[in-house]
Design a protein around this motif. Structure first.
Motif, PDB file in Angstrom:
ATOM      1  N   HIS A  22       0.318   4.015   7.293  1.00  7.06           N
ATOM      2  CA  HIS A  22      -0.529   4.623   6.873  1.00  7.06           C
ATOM      3  C   HIS A  22      -1.165   5.163   6.745  1.00  7.06           C
ATOM      4  O   HIS A  22      -2.704   5.411   7.591  1.00  7.06           O
ATOM      5  CB  HIS A  22      -0.562   2.679   5.775  1.00  7.06           C
ATOM      6  N   SER A  73      -5.475   1.649   5.731  1.00  7.68           N
ATOM      7  CA  SER A  73      -4.817   1.852   4.675  1.00  7.68           C
ATOM      8  C   SER A  73      -5.225   1.672   3.148  1.00  7.68           C
ATOM      9  O   SER A  73      -4.268   1.935   1.947  1.00  7.68           O
ATOM     10  CB  SER A  73      -3.481   1.423   5.249  1.00  7.68           C
ATOM     11  N   ASP A 126      -2.752  -1.237  -0.371  1.00 11.28           N
ATOM     12  CA  ASP A 126      -2.232  -0.715   0.757  1.00 11.28           C
ATOM     13  C   ASP A 126      -1.862   0.480  -0.610  1.00 11.28           C
ATOM     14  O   ASP A 126      -2.009   0.545  -1.499  1.00 11.28           O
ATOM     15  CB  ASP A 126      -0.787  -0.499   1.204  1.00 11.28           C
TER      16      ASP A 126
END
Length: 141
Positions: free
Chosen positions: A6, A82, A107
Motif C-alpha cells: 500500500h 496504509s 486502508d
C-alpha cells in the motif's frame, strides 16, 4: 499468503478521514469523499461475521447493526503506513441506553477509505454496563 503493498498516506489525510468516519457513525450520513466506490468492509461481531463492497452496502452493514444514531464518546487514531486504526466507544439511546467498543483498521487509497476491518465487542445495554461496573474496576476508562 502474499503481502499487500500500500502506498503511504499523508498524516493529515488520516485524521481528516477519521473525523469524517466519526461523523458518519454519529449521523448515518455518508460524507463526500469518505469511501472509494469499491470500498470493502469486513465486519466481525461477537460470534458473527459480515462483508460488503461499495459505500451503500457498507452503510447498510452499519445501519443494520446500529439503526439509531448516537455519539462517539471516546476515540483514538493511530496512523499506519496504509491508513489508520481507529479505536472508539459509542453510546446511543434505543429503549434504554447502549454502549459498545470497536476497533477499525482502514486502508486509504486516493484520499478515501478503500478497505475496512471492523471489530465490535457487542452492544451492552444498561444492565450489562451496571453489571460490569459492579464486578470490574477499570484502571483506565
Amino acid at each position: 499468503m502474499t503481502a499487500l503493498h500500500h502506498e503511504p498516506v499523508a498524516v493529515a489525510d488520516r485524521s481528516d478521514l477519521a473525523a469524517l468516519f466519526i461523523r458518519w457513525l454519529e449521523t448515518h450520513e455518508i460524507p463526500a469523499g469518505l469511501f472509494t466506490a469499491d470500498v470493502f468492509c469486513d465486519l466481525s461481531l461477537p460470534q458473527w461475521r459480515l462483508q460488503g463492497v461499495g459505500p451503500e452496502t457498507v452503510h447498510q452493514l452499519r445501519v443494520g447493526g446500529h439503526p439509531i444514531t448516537g455519539s462517539v464518546v471516546r476515540h483514538r487514531i493511530d496512523p499506519t503506513p496504509s491508513g489508520f486504526v481507529l479505536e472508539f466507544e459509542e453510546e446511543w439511546d434505543d429503549r434504554g441506553h447502549w454502549y459498545c467498543r470497536e476497533l477499525m483498521r482502514a486502508d486509504v487509497r486516493d484520499g478515501a477509505i478503500s478497505a475496512l476491518s471492523v471489530y465490535c465487542t457487542g452492544d451492552w445495554d444498561e444492565q450489562r454496563v451496571a453489571d460490569h461496573a459492579a464486578a470490574v474496576t477499570l484502571l483506565r476508562p
